[in-house]
Design a protein around this motif. Structure first.
Motif, PDB file in Angstrom:
ATOM      1  N   ARG A  36       3.015  17.890 -14.903  1.00  0.00           N
ATOM      2  CA  ARG A  36       1.971  17.433 -13.988  1.00  0.00           C
ATOM      3  C   ARG A  36       2.632  16.840 -12.752  1.00  0.00           C
ATOM      4  N   PRO A  37       2.315  17.373 -11.586  1.00  0.00           N
ATOM      5  CA  PRO A  37       2.972  16.854 -10.377  1.00  0.00           C
ATOM      6  C   PRO A  37       2.583  15.404 -10.105  1.00  0.00           C
ATOM      7  N   VAL A  38       3.525  14.658  -9.587  1.00  0.00           N
ATOM      8  CA  VAL A  38       3.270  13.272  -9.217  1.00  0.00           C
ATOM      9  C   VAL A  38       2.617  13.263  -7.842  1.00  0.00           C
ATOM     10  N   ALA A  39       1.493  12.605  -7.754  1.00  0.00           N
ATOM     11  CA  ALA A  39       0.765  12.542  -6.480  1.00  0.00           C
ATOM     12  C   ALA A  39       1.566  11.753  -5.452  1.00  0.00           C
ATOM     13  N   PRO A  40       1.356  12.026  -4.171  1.00  0.00           N
ATOM     14  CA  PRO A  40       2.062  11.255  -3.130  1.00  0.00           C
ATOM     15  C   PRO A  40       1.711   9.779  -3.215  1.00  0.00           C
ATOM     16  N   ALA A  41       2.525   8.970  -2.598  1.00  0.00           N
ATOM     17  CA  ALA A  41       2.255   7.535  -2.547  1.00  0.00           C
ATOM     18  C   ALA A  41       0.921   7.286  -1.844  1.00  0.00           C
ATOM     19  N   PRO A  42       0.208   6.211  -2.214  1.00  0.00           N
ATOM     20  CA  PRO A  42      -1.079   5.918  -1.554  1.00  0.00           C
ATOM     21  C   PRO A  42      -0.918   5.881  -0.035  1.00  0.00           C
ATOM     22  N   ARG A  59       7.047   2.248   1.647  1.00  0.00           N
ATOM     23  CA  ARG A  59       6.537   2.960   2.832  1.00  0.00           C
ATOM     24  C   ARG A  59       5.698   2.040   3.715  1.00  0.00           C
ATOM     25  N   HIS A  60       4.766   1.300   3.122  1.00  0.00           N
ATOM     26  CA  HIS A  60       3.886   0.443   3.919  1.00  0.00           C
ATOM     27  C   HIS A  60       4.639  -0.761   4.469  1.00  0.00           C
ATOM     28  N   ALA A  61       5.663  -1.254   3.772  1.00  0.00           N
ATOM     29  CA  ALA A  61       6.491  -2.326   4.322  1.00  0.00           C
ATOM     30  C   ALA A  61       7.278  -1.824   5.527  1.00  0.00           C
ATOM     31  N   HIS A  62       7.616  -0.545   5.522  1.00  0.00           N
ATOM     32  CA  HIS A  62       8.348   0.052   6.650  1.00  0.00           C
ATOM     33  C   HIS A  62       7.459   0.185   7.882  1.00  0.00           C
ATOM     34  N   THR A  63       6.189   0.529   7.683  1.00  0.00           N
ATOM     35  CA  THR A  63       5.282   0.742   8.816  1.00  0.00           C
ATOM     36  C   THR A  63       4.654  -0.559   9.320  1.00  0.00           C
ATOM     37  N   ASP A  64       4.181  -1.416   8.407  1.00  0.00           N
ATOM     38  CA  ASP A  64       3.540  -2.675   8.829  1.00  0.00           C
ATOM     39  C   ASP A  64       3.618  -3.675   7.682  1.00  0.00           C
ATOM     40  N   ARG A  65       4.727  -4.367   7.634  1.00  0.00           N
ATOM     41  CA  ARG A  65       4.950  -5.292   6.526  1.00  0.00           C
ATOM     42  C   ARG A  65       3.968  -6.455   6.567  1.00  0.00           C
ATOM     43  N   THR A  66       3.628  -6.922   7.753  1.00  0.00           N
ATOM     44  CA  THR A  66       2.725  -8.068   7.864  1.00  0.00           C
ATOM     45  C   THR A  66       1.348  -7.739   7.295  1.00  0.00           C
ATOM     46  N   ALA A  67       0.821  -6.571   7.668  1.00  0.00           N
ATOM     47  CA  ALA A  67      -0.498  -6.180   7.167  1.00  0.00           C
ATOM     48  C   ALA A  67      -0.471  -6.007   5.657  1.00  0.00           C
ATOM     49  N   THR A 106      -3.289   5.056   2.294  1.00  0.00           N
ATOM     50  CA  THR A 106      -3.959   3.947   2.972  1.00  0.00           C
ATOM     51  C   THR A 106      -3.668   2.640   2.254  1.00  0.00           C
ATOM     52  N   LEU A 107      -3.804   1.559   2.989  1.00  0.00           N
ATOM     53  CA  LEU A 107      -3.520   0.241   2.425  1.00  0.00           C
ATOM     54  C   LEU A 107      -4.475  -0.120   1.295  1.00  0.00           C
ATOM     55  N   PRO A 108      -5.784   0.098   1.408  1.00  0.00           N
ATOM     56  CA  PRO A 108      -6.678  -0.227   0.272  1.00  0.00           C
ATOM     57  C   PRO A 108      -6.311   0.511  -1.013  1.00  0.00           C
ATOM     58  N   GLU A 109      -5.903   1.789  -0.883  1.00  0.00           N
ATOM     59  CA  GLU A 109      -5.505   2.539  -2.074  1.00  0.00           C
ATOM     60  C   GLU A 109      -4.280   1.921  -2.727  1.00  0.00           C
ATOM     61  N   LEU A 110      -3.311   1.527  -1.902  1.00  0.00           N
ATOM     62  CA  LEU A 110      -2.094   0.909  -2.443  1.00  0.00           C
ATOM     63  C   LEU A 110      -2.413  -0.420  -3.112  1.00  0.00           C
ATOM     64  N   ILE A 111      -3.253  -1.236  -2.486  1.00  0.00           N
ATOM     65  CA  ILE A 111      -3.601  -2.527  -3.073  1.00  0.00           C
ATOM     66  C   ILE A 111      -4.263  -2.334  -4.430  1.00  0.00           C
ATOM     67  N   GLU A 112      -5.117  -1.325  -4.544  1.00  0.00           N
ATOM     68  CA  GLU A 112      -5.779  -1.062  -5.824  1.00  0.00           C
ATOM     69  C   GLU A 112      -4.762  -0.693  -6.892  1.00  0.00           C
ATOM     70  N   GLU A 113      -3.772   0.137  -6.529  1.00  0.00           N
ATOM     71  CA  GLU A 113      -2.735   0.527  -7.489  1.00  0.00           C
ATOM     72  C   GLU A 113      -1.900  -0.679  -7.916  1.00  0.00           C
ATOM     73  N   VAL A 114      -1.536  -1.526  -6.965  1.00  0.00           N
ATOM     74  CA  VAL A 114      -0.738  -2.712  -7.291  1.00  0.00           C
ATOM     75  C   VAL A 114      -1.524  -3.644  -8.199  1.00  0.00           C
ATOM     76  N   THR A 115      -2.788  -3.817  -7.907  1.00  0.00           N
ATOM     77  CA  THR A 115      -3.625  -4.703  -8.724  1.00  0.00           C
ATOM     78  C   THR A 115      -3.695  -4.207 -10.165  1.00  0.00           C
ATOM     79  N   LEU A 116      -3.838  -2.898 -10.342  1.00  0.00           N
ATOM     80  CA  LEU A 116      -3.906  -2.345 -11.690  1.00  0.00           C
ATOM     81  C   LEU A 116      -2.602  -2.543 -12.437  1.00  0.00           C
ATOM     82  N   LEU A 117      -1.479  -2.343 -11.745  1.00  0.00           N
ATOM     83  CA  LEU A 117      -0.187  -2.471 -12.416  1.00  0.00           C
ATOM     84  C   LEU A 117       0.156  -3.904 -12.757  1.00  0.00           C
ATOM     85  N   THR A 118      -0.225  -4.840 -11.910  1.00  0.00           N
ATOM     86  CA  THR A 118       0.134  -6.241 -12.157  1.00  0.00           C
ATOM     87  C   THR A 118      -0.849  -6.974 -13.040  1.00  0.00           C
ATOM     88  N   SER A 119      -2.005  -6.362 -13.318  1.00  0.00           N
ATOM     89  CA  SER A 119      -3.036  -7.068 -14.084  1.00  0.00           C
ATOM     90  C   SER A 119      -2.700  -7.166 -15.556  1.00  0.00           C
TER      91      SER A 119
END
Length: 900
Positions: A412-418, A460-468, A420-433
């Motif tokens: 099964r191919p691994v999907a690209p990294a999220p 990737r998102h830290a590279h583009t806009d770490r503050t956001a 958008t920022l909301p998608e990434l936040i949702e993934e992080v929340t699921l993993l850390t919960s």
């Protein structure tokens, strides 16, 4: 009120009732407000101070409440209960002047709280006595009562019989019937020894009270039988069955429950069904068992897998037919259920019973029986032909056999990294919960794809806009993270030891400074004792490196993100990523690039990717090209026999004892690994000799480990064999979890993988054997199974002793019934010769022969040559199962011999 608060703070609980007596209603309300504030403060006190004042605070709060609901809530507070028993007498004393209806309301409200009853049972009883009200009958309180009276004999210095406790209990008539209505009986009730006359056990105490007239006999009998009919945990069934046996039911009582015994025989657990059969047998001897009832429940009993129950039911039917041969029309079609049983001995019994009473059957029954006879094993077809003659229809020409294997699991191919920022936040929340952002744990399987794409997304998102990214994470994880600029030592220790996605998130939130990130990295060669810890170390090195990358924001993405869910990485994709790094002027991280090398397949088929890597003209490109051209395993493995002298309990000793012998795999040194890869990877290149120790990783999820070395199933299997073999030898659960993941890897499966599967097939626990069967079928579906090699490995384990033939037979039967008859027979054909050659046949050999015979009857012989030793065993003569199954296998083999 001041004196009251002082007494509470100092823990003077004996002074509380007197101080409360001097307060009026307004004073109680004012004191309650202070006590609530004190309760909040106490949560931050040192545990010694909190324990000292807990009882006084508990009693004072109960006495200050004027509402029943609020008082019950206070009394049910977990922080006020602690571990010690509540001082019931003090609470009863401060509530002694309240209206009995109010006290009863408090007691019943507490009894309705399942979480509180465990700690407040004695308090509820005290309040009930104070109010003089009926005892609560909620499930929680009834469970608490049963647990209390069950534990009472063991909590006194001098054992007090349970009979005396129950005799003196005023609530016995009301609560005992409710106990048998609970969804689950308290475990304290079910800890019994059925053969022991222990006066502290329920099966002894209750019948004694029945004789004294304190418990109604009919009601107790009905409750026990209803519980047996209801089913439940085996321990609960044993308790009720022991009670029924101790009560020694009269003939009238047995006859009054005819339908219940029939239902138990059909659907109860083996012990319950066996007892029900005994009762039904006695009823038949007394002439109280109608033929129609016998026929109705016999069909279900004869369909059961327990041979003893089926055999007993055939005996009971035979007695009924002997008494009344005219019942053949009703009973013989039921007997035909056994014609399809997997045991040919039971098939023969059923056929003999039908043969004896067939003359008494009508034409319709004869035709039905002849039709059912087609289910008989080929070994009984000749006898069936003599019995039924022309009624037995000629079997149609069998269609060519076709093996049924599961569909090979596709990568099964691994999907690209999220993106958008909301998608990434949702993934992080699921993993850390759920704290599963690292490898394994005993919960759900580790999701390699989710972990890798989320880690890549953070970089990737830290590279583009770490503050956001930091602001979004801080908002989403508020209340779950320490985001101070100076984290506590406890937080840092936790992050370093767990080292999951959390460390990268903490870095982004400011919880870890750059200096702390650098300090968290290994400063010297780690002392890893097992492959699991070494692979965890690789993951930790990657995470600390990613944490460093999100601090400076220079890394655009990670190199080692796999392209398949197994952890495999397409070499062409890695070349493209290196090309992008070269264009951006980014230097790859050591751990990231090292993990990427371990994930790409190697060999001649990838020389094109190797040429493209070399054309990059970079150091990493040259290293990748050399790695892709190296057509050799990560570490070469070879067989290693580990002998150990032990006591029966398994402890290592220096005096002569019992020798245990395990077959394992050792790995050779690989200097290239230590030369080309960073320090966290060096363990992989060292020589490793297995030991008899079981590491603490045996119950964890293996998906993270296999994803680190997806191209080296053999090496992984060799390193995981110590835990797998100990799990089989010492009958430890959950040690076979790596097997399906190993079989699913897109890598060659050799001696180590097959040996690991062999250990799994010989496990004691059914769920572990199922994992091994899954691995076997996956290997077969992917055309990576060497059936002869697996059979040889099983033969070695059976020869050395830790494996048992009956367990291997159960695993083989499970694999065969999925439709993989030829695959299973190919394995057994390599197992049987060594067992058949023994002077004394091992226990369980007949089971193996039975499975092999069933497979041969379905698919035919897997080769022209006969199985060595089979003809000699079949020629011994006699009626033992060993000889009968050998004859059956030889017959099927000879009839259908042909090329595989």
């Amino acid at each position: 009120m001041k004196d009251l608060l002082t007494a509470v703070r100092e823990g003077h609980v004996k002074d509380v009732p007197g101080l409360l007596a001097g307060l009026d209603r307004a004073g109680l309300r004012a004191a309650l407000a202070e006590l609530k504030q004190l309760r909040k403060e106490a949560r931050g006190w040192h545990w010694n101070e909190r324990e000292r004042s807990r009882d006084a605070l508990f009693v004072a709060g109960a006495g200050c409440h004027t509402g029943a609901a609020a008082c019950a809530t206070w009394l049910a507070g977990r922080d006020l209960m602690g571990w010690r028993r509540i001082r019931v007498t003090r609470v009863v004393e401060v509530l002694a002047d309240r209206d009995p209806a109010w006290v009863a309301d408090v007691a019943h409200r507490l009894a309705a709280r399942p979480a509180a009853v465990e700690s407040t049972y004695e308090l509820i009883v005290g309040l009930v006595k104070l109010a003089g009200c009926p005892v609560p009958t909620t499930d929680a309180f009834v469970r608490g009562w049963a647990e209390h009276v069950s534990s009472a004999p063991w909590e006194t210095r001098k054992t007090r019989p349970l009979t005396d406790i129950l005799r003196a209990d005023p609530y016995l008539p009301v609560l005992l019937p409710r106990v048998f209505e609970l969804p689950e009986l308290p475990p304290q009730m079910t800890w019994i020894e059925e053969t022991a006359m222990n006066p502290c056990q329920w099966p002894v105490a209750l019948p004694a009270l029945v004789e004294e007239g304190l418990i109604e006999r009919t009601a107790l009998v009905d409750m026990c039988i209803a519980r047996l009919l209801r089913g439940g945990k085996p321990a609960e069934q044993r308790l009720c069955l022991a009670l029924v046996r101790r009560l020694e039911l009269t003939e009238r009582e047995e006859a009054g429950h005819l339908a219940d015994w029939a239902a138990m025989a059909a659907d109860g657990i083996s012990t319950v069904a066996g007892h029900a059969q005994e009762v039904l047998g006695r009823m038949h001897e007394r002439g109280e068992l109608p033929v129609r009832s016998l026929a109705e429940f016999s069909g279900s009993v004869l369909f059961r897998t327990e041979k003893k129950l089926v055999r007993s039911q055939l005996v009971l039917i035979g007695k009924a037919l002997r008494r009344d041969p005219s019942a053949a029309d009703e009973l013989l079609p039921v007997v035909a259920e056994v014609f399809g049983h997997e045991d040919i001995g039971l098939q023969e019994r059923a056929l003999k019973l039908v043969t004896r009473y067939l003359p008494s059957a009508g034409d319709a029954a004869r035709e039905e029986l002849a039709l059912s006879a087609e289910q008989l094993s080929p070994v009984h077809q000749a006898a069936a032909s003599e019995v039924f003659g022309d009624l037995l229809s000629e079997r149609p020409t069998a269609e060519p056999y076709e093996e049924v294997l599961p569909i090979p699991p596709a990568p099964r191919p691994v999907a690209p990294a999220p993106a958008t920022l909301p998608e990434l936040i949702e993934e992080v929340t699921l993993l850390t919960s759920d704290l599963r952002s690292g490898f394994g744990g005993s919960g759900a399987p580790f999701d390699v794809s989710a972990f890798e794409r989320t880690l890549d997304g953070l970089v990737r998102h830290a590279h583009t806009d770490r503050t956001a990214l930091g602001n979004a994470l801080r908002e989403a994880l508020t209340g779950r993270w320490r985001i101070d600029s100076e984290p506590s030592p406890h937080l840092r220790r936790w992050l370093i030891s767990h080292a999951g996605i959390e460390i990268v998130v903490a870095t982004l939130l400011g919880g870890e400074s750059a200096r702390a990130v650098a300090a968290g990295r290994p400063s010297r060669k780690p002392d890893w004792r097992c492959a699991h810890a070494a692979l965890d170390g690789i993951r930790k090195a990657r995470l600390w490196e990613a944490a460093d990358a999100v601090l400076d924001g220079k890394v655009p993405f990670l190199l080692a993100v796999p392209t398949s869910h197994t952890g495999s990485l397409d070499p062409a994709v890695l070349v493209d990523r290196l090309r992008a790094y070269q264009r951006l002027g980014v230097q790859p991280g050591d751990a990231d690039f090292g993990q990427a090398l371990l994930r790409v397949p190697r060999g001649e088929t990838h020389h094109g990717a190797a040429a493209a890597a070399a054309a990059l003209g970079t150091t990493e490109g040259d290293r990748l090209a050399a790695w892709l051209r190296a057509d050799e395993p990560l570490a070469r493995v070879h067989r290693f026999d580990l002998k150990r002298r032990t006591h029966a309990a398994g402890d290592l000793v220096s005096t002569p004892g019992t020798w245990t012998h395990r077959v394992l795999m050792a790995s050779e040194e690989r200097p290239f690994i230590q030369r080309e890869l960073p320090r966290p990877f060096h363990w992989l290149g060292e020589p490793h000799t297995p030991t008899h120790h079981l590491c603490h990783h045996w119950g964890e999820r293996p998906e993270g480990w296999t994803s680190s070395l997806p191209q080296d199933a053999e090496t992984l299997a060799a390193w995981m064999l110590p835990n797998i073999s100990i799990g089989m030898a010492e009958e430890i659960r959950d040690t076979m979890r790596p097997l399906p993941a190993l079989a699913e890897l897109d890598a060659p499966a050799g001696e180590a993988v097959h040996l690991a599967v062999a250990y799994g097939l010989a496990c004691r626990h059914h769920e572990d054997r199922l994992l091994a069967v899954d691995a076997l079928l996956i290997l077969a579906a992917r055309h990576r199974l060497d059936a002869a090699l697996l059979g040889e490995q099983l033969a070695v384990l059976l020869e050395l002793g830790p494996a048992k033939p009956n367990r291997v037979a159960e695993s083989a039967r499970t694999a065969a019934t999925t439709g993989a008859y030829r695959t299973t027979l190919s394995v057994l054909a390599a197992v049987l010769p060594g067992l058949l050659a023994r002077r004394k046949a091992p226990r369980g050999l007949s089971d193996l022969l039975a499975v092999a015979a069933e497979c041969a009857e379905h698919c035919g012989a897997v080769r022209v040559e006969p199985i060595p030793g089979l003809a000699e065993t079949a020629a011994r003569g006699g009626s033992s199962q060993l000889v009968r199954q050998a004859v059956r296998l030889k017959t099927a083999w000879d009839q259908k011999a042909g090329p595989a």
